[in-house]
Design a protein around this motif. Structure first.
Motif, PDB file in Angstrom:
ATOM      1  N   PHE A 219     -20.955 -22.589   7.524  1.00  0.00           N
ATOM      2  CA  PHE A 219     -21.016 -23.134   6.729  1.00  0.00           C
ATOM      3  C   PHE A 219     -22.406 -22.392   6.072  1.00  0.00           C
ATOM      4  O   PHE A 219     -23.875 -23.019   7.024  1.00  0.00           O
ATOM      5  N   ALA A 220     -23.134 -21.927   4.793  1.00  0.00           N
ATOM      6  CA  ALA A 220     -23.672 -21.135   4.639  1.00  0.00           C
ATOM      7  C   ALA A 220     -24.567 -22.251   3.147  1.00  0.00           C
ATOM      8  O   ALA A 220     -23.331 -21.880   2.290  1.00  0.00           O
ATOM      9  N   GLY A 221     -25.611 -22.484   2.998  1.00  0.00           N
ATOM     10  CA  GLY A 221     -25.143 -23.543   1.922  1.00  0.00           C
ATOM     11  C   GLY A 221     -26.342 -25.086   1.617  1.00  0.00           C
ATOM     12  O   GLY A 221     -27.079 -24.895   3.075  1.00  0.00           O
ATOM     13  N   ASP A 222     -26.035 -25.799   1.566  1.00  0.00           N
ATOM     14  CA  ASP A 222     -26.757 -26.685   1.299  1.00  0.00           C
ATOM     15  C   ASP A 222     -25.818 -28.167   2.412  1.00  0.00           C
ATOM     16  O   ASP A 222     -25.314 -28.682   2.957  1.00  0.00           O
ATOM     17  N   GLY A 223     -26.646 -27.456   3.908  1.00  0.00           N
ATOM     18  CA  GLY A 223     -26.930 -28.354   4.670  1.00  0.00           C
ATOM     19  C   GLY A 223     -26.920 -30.372   4.926  1.00  0.00           C
ATOM     20  O   GLY A 223     -26.115 -30.690   5.578  1.00  0.00           O
ATOM     21  N   ALA A 224     -27.429 -30.525   4.448  1.00  0.00           N
ATOM     22  CA  ALA A 224     -27.840 -31.541   4.678  1.00  0.00           C
ATOM     23  C   ALA A 224     -27.178 -32.418   4.017  1.00  0.00           C
ATOM     24  O   ALA A 224     -27.043 -33.515   3.680  1.00  0.00           O
ATOM     25  N   ALA A 225     -26.646 -31.451   2.278  1.00  0.00           N
ATOM     26  CA  ALA A 225     -26.205 -32.888   1.690  1.00  0.00           C
ATOM     27  C   ALA A 225     -24.756 -32.720   2.687  1.00  0.00           C
ATOM     28  O   ALA A 225     -23.609 -33.459   2.603  1.00  0.00           O
ATOM     29  N   ALA A 226     -24.557 -32.052   3.053  1.00  0.00           N
ATOM     30  CA  ALA A 226     -23.040 -31.432   3.611  1.00  0.00           C
ATOM     31  C   ALA A 226     -22.538 -32.888   5.057  1.00  0.00           C
ATOM     32  O   ALA A 226     -22.055 -33.195   5.325  1.00  0.00           O
ATOM     33  N   LEU A 227     -24.321 -33.227   5.753  1.00  0.00           N
ATOM     34  CA  LEU A 227     -24.347 -33.955   6.835  1.00  0.00           C
ATOM     35  C   LEU A 227     -24.028 -35.472   6.707  1.00  0.00           C
ATOM     36  O   LEU A 227     -23.909 -35.795   6.884  1.00  0.00           O
ATOM     37  N   ARG A 228     -24.621 -35.826   5.391  1.00  0.00           N
ATOM     38  CA  ARG A 228     -24.422 -36.545   4.858  1.00  0.00           C
ATOM     39  C   ARG A 228     -23.606 -37.153   3.757  1.00  0.00           C
ATOM     40  O   ARG A 228     -22.967 -38.857   4.530  1.00  0.00           O
ATOM     41  N   ALA A 229     -22.446 -36.521   3.785  1.00  0.00           N
ATOM     42  CA  ALA A 229     -21.111 -36.831   3.436  1.00  0.00           C
ATOM     43  C   ALA A 229     -20.030 -36.728   4.642  1.00  0.00           C
ATOM     44  O   ALA A 229     -19.502 -37.553   3.824  1.00  0.00           O
ATOM     45  N   LEU A 230     -20.265 -35.813   5.570  1.00  0.00           N
ATOM     46  CA  LEU A 230     -19.866 -36.660   6.547  1.00  0.00           C
ATOM     47  C   LEU A 230     -20.158 -38.173   7.152  1.00  0.00           C
ATOM     48  O   LEU A 230     -19.659 -38.751   7.831  1.00  0.00           O
ATOM     49  N   ALA A 231     -21.936 -38.566   6.834  1.00  0.00           N
ATOM     50  CA  ALA A 231     -21.716 -39.994   7.430  1.00  0.00           C
ATOM     51  C   ALA A 231     -21.312 -40.622   6.971  1.00  0.00           C
ATOM     52  O   ALA A 231     -21.225 -41.573   7.296  1.00  0.00           O
ATOM     53  N   ASP A 232     -21.513 -39.853   5.458  1.00  0.00           N
ATOM     54  CA  ASP A 232     -20.670 -40.899   4.619  1.00  0.00           C
ATOM     55  C   ASP A 232     -19.090 -41.724   5.340  1.00  0.00           C
ATOM     56  O   ASP A 232     -18.877 -43.180   5.225  1.00  0.00           O
ATOM     57  N   ASP A 233     -18.834 -40.614   5.525  1.00  0.00           N
ATOM     58  CA  ASP A 233     -17.274 -41.021   5.726  1.00  0.00           C
ATOM     59  C   ASP A 233     -17.062 -41.252   7.581  1.00  0.00           C
ATOM     60  O   ASP A 233     -16.217 -42.636   7.298  1.00  0.00           O
ATOM     61  N   TYR A 234     -18.145 -41.080   8.230  1.00  0.00           N
ATOM     62  CA  TYR A 234     -18.274 -41.763   9.008  1.00  0.00           C
ATOM     63  C   TYR A 234     -18.140 -43.449   9.674  1.00  0.00           C
ATOM     64  O   TYR A 234     -18.141 -44.529   9.677  1.00  0.00           O
ATOM     65  N   ASP A 235     -19.259 -43.610   8.136  1.00  0.00           N
ATOM     66  CA  ASP A 235     -19.756 -45.543   8.182  1.00  0.00           C
ATOM     67  C   ASP A 235     -18.784 -45.479   7.707  1.00  0.00           C
ATOM     68  O   ASP A 235     -18.150 -46.931   7.387  1.00  0.00           O
ATOM     69  N   ARG A 236     -17.301 -45.064   6.363  1.00  0.00           N
ATOM     70  CA  ARG A 236     -16.397 -45.816   6.481  1.00  0.00           C
ATOM     71  C   ARG A 236     -15.570 -45.944   7.378  1.00  0.00           C
ATOM     72  O   ARG A 236     -15.157 -47.611   7.478  1.00  0.00           O
ATOM     73  N   ARG A 237     -15.166 -44.962   8.567  1.00  0.00           N
ATOM     74  CA  ARG A 237     -14.969 -45.090   8.843  1.00  0.00           C
ATOM     75  C   ARG A 237     -15.115 -46.718  10.061  1.00  0.00           C
ATOM     76  O   ARG A 237     -14.440 -47.184  10.535  1.00  0.00           O
ATOM     77  N   VAL A 238     -16.317 -46.859  10.159  1.00  0.00           N
ATOM     78  CA  VAL A 238     -16.745 -47.435  11.334  1.00  0.00           C
ATOM     79  C   VAL A 238     -16.729 -48.653  10.663  1.00  0.00           C
ATOM     80  O   VAL A 238     -16.400 -50.017  11.203  1.00  0.00           O
ATOM     81  N   ARG A 239     -16.706 -49.282   9.412  1.00  0.00           N
ATOM     82  CA  ARG A 239     -16.426 -50.401   8.478  1.00  0.00           C
ATOM     83  C   ARG A 239     -14.784 -51.102   8.590  1.00  0.00           C
ATOM     84  O   ARG A 239     -14.764 -52.401   9.177  1.00  0.00           O
ATOM     85  N   ALA A 240     -14.238 -49.668   8.545  1.00  0.00           N
ATOM     86  CA  ALA A 240     -12.486 -50.231   8.483  1.00  0.00           C
ATOM     87  C   ALA A 240     -12.271 -51.074   9.988  1.00  0.00           C
ATOM     88  O   ALA A 240     -11.646 -51.806   9.960  1.00  0.00           O
ATOM     89  N   ALA A 241     -13.095 -49.911  11.015  1.00  0.00           N
ATOM     90  CA  ALA A 241     -12.533 -50.062  12.581  1.00  0.00           C
ATOM     91  C   ALA A 241     -13.013 -52.069  12.611  1.00  0.00           C
ATOM     92  O   ALA A 241     -12.432 -52.235  13.236  1.00  0.00           O
ATOM     93  N   LEU A 242     -13.927 -51.615  12.342  1.00  0.00           N
ATOM     94  CA  LEU A 242     -14.994 -53.326  12.338  1.00  0.00           C
ATOM     95  C   LEU A 242     -14.447 -54.577  11.949  1.00  0.00           C
ATOM     96  O   LEU A 242     -14.320 -55.816  11.899  1.00  0.00           O
ATOM     97  N   ALA A 243     -13.567 -54.063  10.481  1.00  0.00           N
ATOM     98  CA  ALA A 243     -12.755 -55.066   9.903  1.00  0.00           C
ATOM     99  C   ALA A 243     -11.439 -55.278  11.126  1.00  0.00           C
ATOM    100  O   ALA A 243     -10.983 -56.694  10.500  1.00  0.00           O
TER     101      ALA A 243
END
Length: 243
Positions: A219-243
């Motif tokens: 991927f060529a572009g805003d790698g920081a934005a892509a990484l933060r969006a991926l982090a947000d999705d993993y945070d969502r998954r972790v919250r769902a798993a803990l719930a």
């Protein structure tokens, strides 16, 4: 099968083998990255059975015996299955990995003693190219997991982060987070843990300009934005798993 070659950043070559039998009908790519310099480095060795294909691809760029470093994100067959085959054809090469990977696997499994890298330690390939090792334990999986960041080109060698299906272009500016979320939904390959988001956001702070994916297009572009969006999705998954 064939292994295709594309330059995805200056002096960084993606060696890609598409296997349609994995996750059909989309199929799956296995990518290695050859970084040129006075001391060339190969990131990911490929599966042991893929070694002849990948060796032939490397030979179209440099003599394989010139390899000085062999690195990968974590101890797994597609990441390092052919490490000893590469050590055999490149007599001056060393495997390089984080402390955990060396202590629990490579010190025994590699035919030559590996170089242990501390978190943040760099390898100088010469010609102004430096690669910095960053520990990412359990992310996306593997106690020993880590990534390499090539400072001159701003290329993050992501390993299994952003894994996606299919046989897309070698380099894309298209969105890569959605396909990675779909692959996680299918495979469930990540070791969900509360530290995932913060660790991935630490990588985002590097502001990479190129993300070099092991499975999928670079991927060529805003790698920081892509990484933060991926982090947000993993945070969502972790919250769902803990719930």
């Amino acid at each position: 099968m064939e292994t295709r070659i594309a330059e995805v950043a200056p002096g960084i070559y993606r060696l890609s083998t598409f296997v349609p039998e994995i996750a059909p009908p989309a199929g799956f790519t296995f990518n290695q990255f050859l970084l040129l310099g006075d001391e060339p480095l190969l990131f990911h060795t490929g599966l042991r059975r893929m070694f002849p294909l990948v060796r032939e691809a490397v030979a179209r760029i440099i003599p394989p015996e010139r390899l000085r470093w062999i690195a990968f994100g974590h101890y797994e067959a597609d990441e390092c299955g052919a490490v000893n085959e590469w050590l055999a054809v490149a007599p001056h090469a060393e495997a390089a990995h984080g402390h955990t990977g060396c202590l629990v696997s490579l010190n025994d499994m590699a035919d030559r003693t590996p170089r242990m890298l501390a978190d943040g330690e760099a390898i100088d390939l010469g010609g102004g190219r430096r690669l910095r090792w960053l520990d990412t334990p359990h992310i996306p999986h593997g106690w020993d997991a880590g990534v390499l960041y090539e400072e001159a080109s701003g290329t993050l060698l992501c390993g299994d982060l952003f894994t996606q299906l299919g046989d897309g272009p070698a380099l894309t500016e298209a969105e890569v987070v959605g396909p990675a979320i779909a692959a996680e939904d299918l495979f469930g390959f990540s070791s969900l843990n509360p530290g995932m988001g913060s660790t991935i956001r630490r990588l985002a702070d590097l502001s990479p300009r190129t993300l070099a994916l092991m499975h999928g297009p670079s991927f060529a572009g805003d790698g920081a934005a892509a990484l933060r969006a991926l982090a947000d999705d993993y945070d969502r998954r972790v919250r769902a798993a803990l719930a």
